[in-house]
Design an enzyme around this catalytic site. Structure first.
Site, PDB file in Angstrom:
ATOM      1  CG  LEU A  12      61.297 -46.488  48.084  1.00 32.73           C
ATOM      2  CD1 LEU A  12      60.404 -46.855  46.910  1.00 32.73           C
ATOM      3  CD2 LEU A  12      62.405 -47.527  48.261  1.00 32.73           C
ATOM      4  CE1 TYR A 139      73.994 -45.165  47.526  1.00 28.79           C
ATOM      5  CE2 TYR A 139      74.379 -45.929  45.280  1.00 28.79           C
ATOM      6  CZ  TYR A 139      73.516 -45.657  46.321  1.00 28.79           C
ATOM      7  OH  TYR A 139      72.167 -45.885  46.170  1.00 28.79           O
ATOM      8  CD1 TRP A 164      71.032 -45.336  37.069  1.00 29.24           C
ATOM      9  CD2 TRP A 164      70.547 -44.482  35.079  1.00 29.24           C
ATOM     10  NE1 TRP A 164      72.134 -45.487  36.275  1.00 29.24           N
ATOM     11  CE2 TRP A 164      71.863 -44.976  35.043  1.00 29.24           C
ATOM     12  CE3 TRP A 164      70.022 -43.906  33.922  1.00 29.24           C
ATOM     13  CZ2 TRP A 164      72.665 -44.903  33.901  1.00 29.24           C
ATOM     14  CZ3 TRP A 164      70.815 -43.856  32.781  1.00 29.24           C
ATOM     15  CH2 TRP A 164      72.120 -44.335  32.786  1.00 29.24           C
TER      16      TRP A 164
HETATM   17  N1  LIG Z   1      68.222 -42.302  44.130  1.00 30.77           N
HETATM   18  C1  LIG Z   1      68.693 -43.183  43.246  1.00 30.77           C
HETATM   19  O1  LIG Z   1      68.956 -42.850  42.078  1.00 30.77           O
HETATM   20  C2  LIG Z   1      68.912 -44.607  43.652  1.00 30.77           C
HETATM   21  C3  LIG Z   1      69.519 -45.487  42.731  1.00 30.77           C
HETATM   22  C4  LIG Z   1      69.717 -46.813  43.115  1.00 30.77           C
HETATM   23  C5  LIG Z   1      69.313 -47.248  44.362  1.00 30.77           C
HETATM   24  N2  LIG Z   1      68.737 -46.369  45.234  1.00 30.77           N
HETATM   25  C6  LIG Z   1      68.364 -46.868  46.556  1.00 30.77           C
HETATM   26  O2  LIG Z   1      66.966 -46.697  46.692  1.00 30.77           O
HETATM   27  C7  LIG Z   1      66.641 -46.457  48.069  1.00 30.77           C
HETATM   28  C8  LIG Z   1      65.771 -45.225  48.172  1.00 30.77           C
HETATM   29  O3  LIG Z   1      66.497 -44.119  47.615  1.00 30.77           O
HETATM   30  P1  LIG Z   1      65.882 -42.638  47.606  1.00 30.77           P
HETATM   31  O4  LIG Z   1      66.327 -41.996  46.330  1.00 30.77           O
HETATM   32  O5  LIG Z   1      64.439 -42.670  47.963  1.00 30.77           O
HETATM   33  O6  LIG Z   1      66.720 -41.998  48.796  1.00 30.77           O
HETATM   34  P2  LIG Z   1      66.567 -40.545  49.437  1.00 30.77           P
HETATM   35  O7  LIG Z   1      65.547 -39.750  48.707  1.00 30.77           O
HETATM   36  O8  LIG Z   1      67.957 -40.003  49.568  1.00 30.77           O
HETATM   37  O9  LIG Z   1      65.975 -40.873  50.888  1.00 30.77           O
HETATM   38  C9  LIG Z   1      66.722 -41.492  51.876  1.00 30.77           C
HETATM   39  C10 LIG Z   1      66.129 -41.087  53.201  1.00 30.77           C
HETATM   40  O10 LIG Z   1      66.862 -41.739  54.250  1.00 30.77           O
HETATM   41  C11 LIG Z   1      67.083 -40.791  55.270  1.00 30.77           C
HETATM   42  N3  LIG Z   1      68.208 -41.160  56.109  1.00 30.77           N
HETATM   43  C12 LIG Z   1      69.525 -40.862  55.962  1.00 30.77           C
HETATM   44  N4  LIG Z   1      70.235 -41.345  56.989  1.00 30.77           N
HETATM   45  C13 LIG Z   1      69.358 -41.957  57.817  1.00 30.77           C
HETATM   46  C14 LIG Z   1      69.483 -42.644  59.059  1.00 30.77           C
HETATM   47  N5  LIG Z   1      70.677 -42.779  59.652  1.00 30.77           N
HETATM   48  N6  LIG Z   1      68.379 -43.164  59.643  1.00 30.77           N
HETATM   49  C15 LIG Z   1      67.164 -43.026  59.034  1.00 30.77           C
HETATM   50  N7  LIG Z   1      66.979 -42.377  57.870  1.00 30.77           N
HETATM   51  C16 LIG Z   1      68.064 -41.859  57.265  1.00 30.77           C
HETATM   52  C17 LIG Z   1      67.340 -39.506  54.494  1.00 30.77           C
HETATM   53  O11 LIG Z   1      67.245 -38.385  55.350  1.00 30.77           O
HETATM   54  P3  LIG Z   1      68.148 -37.065  54.961  1.00 30.77           P
HETATM   55  O12 LIG Z   1      67.678 -36.612  53.647  1.00 30.77           O
HETATM   56  O13 LIG Z   1      67.827 -36.149  56.097  1.00 30.77           O
HETATM   57  O14 LIG Z   1      69.585 -37.534  54.952  1.00 30.77           O
HETATM   58  C18 LIG Z   1      66.230 -39.578  53.461  1.00 30.77           C
HETATM   59  O15 LIG Z   1      65.007 -39.080  53.965  1.00 30.77           O
HETATM   60  C19 LIG Z   1      67.983 -46.362  48.792  1.00 30.77           C
HETATM   61  O16 LIG Z   1      68.287 -47.593  49.378  1.00 30.77           O
HETATM   62  C20 LIG Z   1      68.979 -46.080  47.682  1.00 30.77           C
HETATM   63  O17 LIG Z   1      70.301 -46.538  48.008  1.00 30.77           O
HETATM   64  C21 LIG Z   1      68.518 -45.073  44.905  1.00 30.77           C
END
Ligand SMILES: NC(=O)c1ccc[n+]([C@@H]2O[C@H](COP(=O)([O-])OP(=O)(O)OC[C@H]3O[C@@H](n4cnc5c(N)ncnc54)[C@H](OP(=O)(O)O)[C@@H]3O)[C@@H](O)[C@H]2O)c1
Length: 300
Positions: A12, A139, A164
């Site tokens: 994101l 989670y 998702w």
């Molecule tokens: N992916 C899904 O299917 C999904 C579904 C529902 C909701 N969401 C929500 O949507 C949002 C975006 O998800 P996404 O898929 O873009 O997530 P993502 O690709 O996993 O990205 C999360 C980022 O946060 C970084 N991060 C981890 N710990 C951190 C910290 N302590 N301080 C600062 N940054 C940190 C990660 O770094 P590292 O990679 O180095 O750990 C990564 O770059 C999140 O809130 C997630 O819970 C996602």
């Protein structure tokens, strides 16, 4: 406008930066308020959101008008075995950002998940923002606490639940299916968990519409239409032309083979009711958004 993006290297975070740089997305032009915004994009190496003192100091120095939090511990199974880290990133991190945003009068846009719900079918009706939460995984539980902290500590906040999620960069179900399909030629995918595949383009576009507004509150923001992971996988394999077969299985069959896997809700389809009632719901149907994604991805 000054915008701070945390977790900027994730799926994101990368899409938000792309849209802010272009002033538009595949869905159209972004609101005037976010055009030519000064963007500071940081990930954990530059700003660890779990560190309250660091977050406060960074936010006070930067003085953003809006903080977009895309940082999270998103490995659902990993959260079960590393609960302290999940708690720190998914609950304490957003609390820290909420406190820091409140101190300088900034808006906070925070992203949460459909996994705050238990998975009870709800008569086949998508869950709107009034639905009762009851997470069944670490989670989901830590993300729910993060939501509560954001609402408690920041008045100008938006809590936006998505589901998702897939994007052009990073780890996601779409790439996992394409890669596994190429490698094994046959996939078996759970067919009794239903939800809404969501293209990160659509999510980022709506987060920026909200950031430009004062329509604070709780939002659902997912692709339109409902499917199972099996149906999602079939469409990914078909559209990508991956030479693989896809067979359905039950969650119980999957769990027997993967005993360390977290519980996941059987029904977590969401209704984007608050969007429709405020800034407008332009989320695309999940099949259309996936087809557009695949066309662009394969053309690269
Ligand atoms: N992916 C899904 O299917 C999904 C579904 C529902 C909701 N969401 C929500 O949507 C949002 C975006 O998800 P996404 O898929 O873009 O997530 P993502 O690709 O996993 O990205 C999360 C980022 O946060 C970084 N991060 C981890 N710990 C951190 C910290 N302590 N301080 C600062 N940054 C940190 C990660 O770094 P590292 O990679 O180095 O750990 C990564 O770059 C999140 O809130 C997630 O819970 C996602």
């Amino acid at each position: 406008m000054k915008i701070l993006i945390t977790g900027a290297n994730g799926q994101l975070g990368a899409e938000l930066q792309k849209q802010l740089a272009a002033g538009e997305s595949e869905l159209g032009r972004l609101p005037d308020a976010v055009q030519n915004a000064a963007v500071t994009a940081v990930d954990v190496d530059a700003l660890d959101i779990t560190d309250l003192a660091a977050v406060r100091a960074f936010v006070r120095a930067e003085k953003p008008d809006v903080i977009l939090n895309s940082a999270a511990f998103t490995n659902v199974d990993g959260c079960e075995t590393n609960r302290d880290a999940a708690f720190a990133v998914n609950a304490i991190g957003p609390r820290n950002l909420a406190m820091a945003a409140e101190e300088i009068g900034a808006k906070l846009v925070h992203v949460s998940t459909d996994y705050v719900f238990s998975g009870e079918e709800n008569g086949g009706i998508p869950l709107d923002e009034t639905a009762r939460t009851h997470p069944v995984s670490a989670y989901g539980a830590t993300k729910l606490l993060g939501e509560e902290y954001v609402r408690q500590f920041c008045r100008r906040s938006f809590v936006v639940r998505t589901a998702w999620l897939y994007s052009y960069t990073g780890k996601n179900f779409v790439f996992t299916m394409m890669n596994a399909g190429k490698k094994f030629g046959a996939l078996t995918v759970v067919d009794d968990q239903r939800g809404n595949p969501t293209n990160a383009v659509d999510l980022a576009h709506h987060l920026l519409k909200l950031a430009a507004s004062e329509e604070y509150g709780l939002y659902h923001c997912t692709g339109e239409g409902v499917c199972s992971w099996y149906e999602f996988a079939c469409e990914i394999i078909r559209l990508s032309g991956t030479p693989a077969t896809v067979s359905p299985c039950t969650s119980a069959e999957y769990a027997a083979k993967n005993p360390a896997a977290a519980n996941r809700p059987a029904w977590s389809a969401l209704e984007n009711r608050m969007l429709a009632c405020t800034v407008g719901n332009e989320m695309r149907g999940w099949k259309d958004a996936l087809a557009c994604f695949m066309k662009n991805y394969l053309a690269k």
